[in-house]
Write a protein that holds these residues in place. Structure first.
Motif, short mmCIF file in Angstrom:
data_model
loop_
_atom_site.label_atom_id
_atom_site.label_comp_id
_atom_site.label_asym_id
_atom_site.label_seq_id
_atom_site.Cartn_x
_atom_site.Cartn_y
_atom_site.Cartn_z
N ALA A 155 0.82 -1.22 0.00
CA ALA A 155 0.00 0.00 0.00
C ALA A 155 0.85 1.26 0.00
O ALA A 155 0.53 2.24 -0.68
CB ALA A 155 -0.92 0.00 1.22
N GLN A 156 1.95 1.24 0.76
CA GLN A 156 2.76 2.44 0.91
C GLN A 156 4.17 2.06 1.32
O GLN A 156 4.39 1.06 2.00
CB GLN A 156 2.15 3.37 1.97
CG GLN A 156 2.89 4.69 2.16
CD GLN A 156 2.06 5.73 2.88
OE1 GLN A 156 0.91 5.97 2.53
NE2 GLN A 156 2.65 6.37 3.88
N VAL A 157 5.12 2.86 0.88
CA VAL A 157 6.52 2.71 1.27
C VAL A 157 7.00 4.05 1.80
O VAL A 157 6.82 5.08 1.15
CB VAL A 157 7.41 2.27 0.09
CG1 VAL A 157 8.86 2.21 0.51
CG2 VAL A 157 6.96 0.91 -0.45
N ASP A 158 7.58 4.05 3.00
CA ASP A 158 8.15 5.26 3.60
C ASP A 158 9.61 4.98 3.92
O ASP A 158 9.94 3.87 4.35
CB ASP A 158 7.44 5.63 4.91
CG ASP A 158 5.94 5.78 4.74
OD1 ASP A 158 5.48 6.91 4.69
OD2 ASP A 158 5.25 4.75 4.67
N GLY A 159 10.47 5.97 3.75
CA GLY A 159 11.85 5.69 4.06
C GLY A 159 12.72 6.89 4.35
O GLY A 159 12.46 8.00 3.88
N ILE A 160 13.73 6.66 5.17
CA ILE A 160 14.86 7.57 5.33
C ILE A 160 15.92 7.05 4.39
O ILE A 160 16.53 6.01 4.63
CB ILE A 160 15.35 7.59 6.79
CG1 ILE A 160 14.28 8.22 7.69
CG2 ILE A 160 16.67 8.36 6.91
CD1 ILE A 160 14.59 8.14 9.17
N LEU A 161 16.12 7.74 3.27
CA LEU A 161 16.88 7.20 2.15
C LEU A 161 18.20 7.91 1.90
O LEU A 161 18.89 7.55 0.95
CB LEU A 161 16.01 7.25 0.88
CG LEU A 161 14.68 6.48 0.97
CD1 LEU A 161 13.82 6.75 -0.25
CD2 LEU A 161 14.94 4.99 1.13
N ILE A 252 11.89 12.37 4.78
CA ILE A 252 11.15 11.14 4.51
C ILE A 252 10.73 11.08 3.04
O ILE A 252 10.17 12.03 2.49
CB ILE A 252 9.88 11.06 5.39
CG1 ILE A 252 10.24 11.16 6.88
CG2 ILE A 252 9.10 9.77 5.09
CD1 ILE A 252 11.01 9.98 7.42
N GLY A 253 10.98 9.94 2.43
CA GLY A 253 10.44 9.65 1.11
C GLY A 253 9.19 8.81 1.28
O GLY A 253 9.19 7.83 2.03
N VAL A 254 8.11 9.20 0.63
CA VAL A 254 6.83 8.49 0.71
C VAL A 254 6.37 8.16 -0.70
O VAL A 254 6.35 9.04 -1.57
CB VAL A 254 5.75 9.33 1.41
CG1 VAL A 254 4.42 8.58 1.42
CG2 VAL A 254 6.16 9.69 2.82
N ALA A 255 5.99 6.91 -0.91
CA ALA A 255 5.39 6.51 -2.18
C ALA A 255 4.15 5.69 -1.86
O ALA A 255 4.18 4.81 -1.00
CB ALA A 255 6.36 5.69 -3.02
N ALA A 256 3.05 5.99 -2.53
CA ALA A 256 1.80 5.26 -2.34
C ALA A 256 1.10 5.15 -3.68
O ALA A 256 1.20 6.04 -4.52
CB ALA A 256 0.91 5.99 -1.33
N ASN A 285 20.01 4.31 7.07
CA ASN A 285 18.84 4.31 6.21
C ASN A 285 17.80 3.35 6.76
O ASN A 285 18.15 2.37 7.44
CB ASN A 285 19.19 3.87 4.79
CG ASN A 285 19.86 4.94 3.95
OD1 ASN A 285 20.00 4.78 2.75
ND2 ASN A 285 20.31 6.03 4.55
N ALA A 286 16.54 3.62 6.50
CA ALA A 286 15.47 2.72 6.93
C ALA A 286 14.29 2.85 5.98
O ALA A 286 14.01 3.94 5.49
CB ALA A 286 15.04 3.03 8.36
N VAL A 287 13.62 1.73 5.74
CA VAL A 287 12.45 1.71 4.88
C VAL A 287 11.35 0.92 5.58
O VAL A 287 11.60 -0.17 6.11
CB VAL A 287 12.76 1.06 3.51
CG1 VAL A 287 11.49 0.92 2.68
CG2 VAL A 287 13.79 1.88 2.75
N VAL A 288 10.14 1.48 5.59
CA VAL A 288 8.97 0.80 6.13
C VAL A 288 8.01 0.56 4.97
O VAL A 288 7.69 1.48 4.22
CB VAL A 288 8.27 1.65 7.21
CG1 VAL A 288 7.00 0.95 7.70
CG2 VAL A 288 9.21 1.90 8.38
#
Length: 430
Positions: A155-161, A252-256, A285-288
């Protein structure tokens, strides 16, 4: 174990390229056991042949023209560590794939801009195109989403990239310092480049987000559709106000992706303490990702540097040595959808707004009137400081509403003599 080694050409011998050689040397036997065959560097190319890189390069064939690596008969896979979305890197990629060689890269800009073209060419040639190192360094987020979560609708990807930005924001948080001071210190310590624009302006993170979105949602890469704002305008007062509200500032990078289209944004945000991304500090870095059956997935680790990035490159080589090719983005390019770009103004969220204003009567009334006229509901507002030639800080948070309302309110306030500089807007992530 196969008696035939996997023969590798290495283009670029900077920090990561030298790290790949060191890793292949240090873990040679372990890598061979896991790959089912040895992995050997056959040829290399870089700009400066005389530079000391801390590894013995005399044992490898040297090619001055990097593009010539693609035509060598003693090479099975080309590894590109040059960088840049076009130029020699793209030429090498096209030639290597056309020559029937596997291709491994850490080049996030090239994949974000030309990934679909290269993936289609790799499919036609029957060779592997792999780029685990292009996103989050040594963190296996591409493999995790492409393979481990392949059965899930994401549904969604959030990350410190971007580790540079996260380091700067973490240091501002820890020391109470302003952006310029922490950036200068980060450059002195080697955490930031001499020209840090790609990092601090959010471009590097946007390249990575465009790749993540393609893998997560099965959409064609659309870097131009990423809304980007970096961290240059974050001040120490923002960090302090966020902390007082129970938040931390992170890029934060957000993709939905949903029925309205693909939404992609990189911007500083206020992240609620307790959220997985709020506790990520330093150059990490972290991605949820949120899958419909697997639930929340968290990928976290060192996002750059010699060891982590080399680790991801060699992991891709091990896959190729095992005969694990697959499609670059988890499905054939023909199956990637050309998603429409979602209207960013329709996204509903809370926001933090910060103004530097003249210390005079009527300013707060002017700000609140602008919010009212734009259709923004204010949740809280506070003014800090006694006032001086630099003005005072006014911070407010909003109730949830469409992002276009905040944009409309700021448009009404644009050009006001009461404002000093550009207002700062940061979405609130709860």
């Amino acid at each position: 174990m196969s008696s035939e080694p996997l023969r590798v050409a290495l283009a670029g011998l900077g920090t990561v390229g030298a790290g790949v050689v060191k890793l292949l040397d240090a873990n040679r036997d372990l890598i061979a056991r896991r790959a089912g065959r040895t992995i050997e560097v056959a040829a290399v190319s870089a700009r400066d042949r005389a530079r000391d890189r801390g590894v013995d390069l005399a044992r490898f064939a040297w090619t001055d023209d990097v593009a010539d690596l693609a035509g060598r008969d003693d090479v099975d896979v080309v590894v590109e560590l040059i960088g840049g979305s076009d130029g020699p890197a793209l030429t090498l990629a096209r030639r290597a794939i056309a020559a029937g060689k596997g291709f491994v890269t850490a080049n996030k800009a090239m994949i974000a801009h030309h990934g679909a073209e290269l993936a289609e060419a790799a499919e036609a040639a029957g060779v592997a195109l792999k780029f685990e190192a292009a996103v989050a360094g040594g963190v296996p987020v591409i493999k995790g989403l492409r393979e481990g979560a392949a059965a899930n609708a994401i549904a969604q990807v959030d990350g410190i990239l971007n580790g540079t930005c996260n380091y700067i924001l973490s240091e501002m948080e820890a020391k109470g310092s302003d952006f310029a001071d922490v950036l200068a210190e980060a450059q002195r310590l080697g955490f930031a480049e001499a020209d840090p624009s790609f990092d601090i302006d959010g471009v590097d993170a946007a390249h990575k987000l465009a790749i993540l979105a393609t893998v997560a949602f099965g959409t064609r890469p659309d870097f131009d559709g990423v809304e980007v704002r970096g961290i240059r305008d974050v001040v120490a007062g923002d960090i302090a106000e966020a902390a007082a509200l129970g938040y931390r500032v992170r890029l934060i990078g957000v993709a939905a992706a949903d029925a309205h289209g693909l939404y992609q944004r990189v911007t500083p945000c206020l992240v609620r303490e307790g959220h997985p991304l709020a506790r990520v500090t330093g150059a990490t870095n972290a991605v949820v990702a949120e899958g419909d059956f697997v639930g929340r997935l968290l990928f976290e680790g060192r996002g750059a540097g010699e060891g982590p990035t080399a680790s991801a490159v060699v992991a891709d080589l091990i896959d190729i040595a095992r005969g694990i090719g697959g499609t670059a983005f988890g499905m054939p390019v023909a199956s990637l959808s050309a998603a429409a770009r979602a209207d960013p103004g329709a996204r509903r969220e809370r926001a933090y707004l910060r103004f530097i204003v003249q210390d005079r009567a009527g300013v707060l009334a002017e700000l609140t009137a602008g919010m009212r006229d734009g259709g923004v509901s204010i949740e809280s507002m506070i003014q800090r400081g006694a006032g001086d030639s630099e003005g005072v800080l006014v911070a407010m948070t909003t109730h949830e509403g469409p992002a276009r309302a905040v944009a409309a309110a700021l448009e009404r306030l644009e050009g006001s003599a009461s404002l000093i500089g550009r207002p700062m807007v940061m979405p609130i992530v709860d």
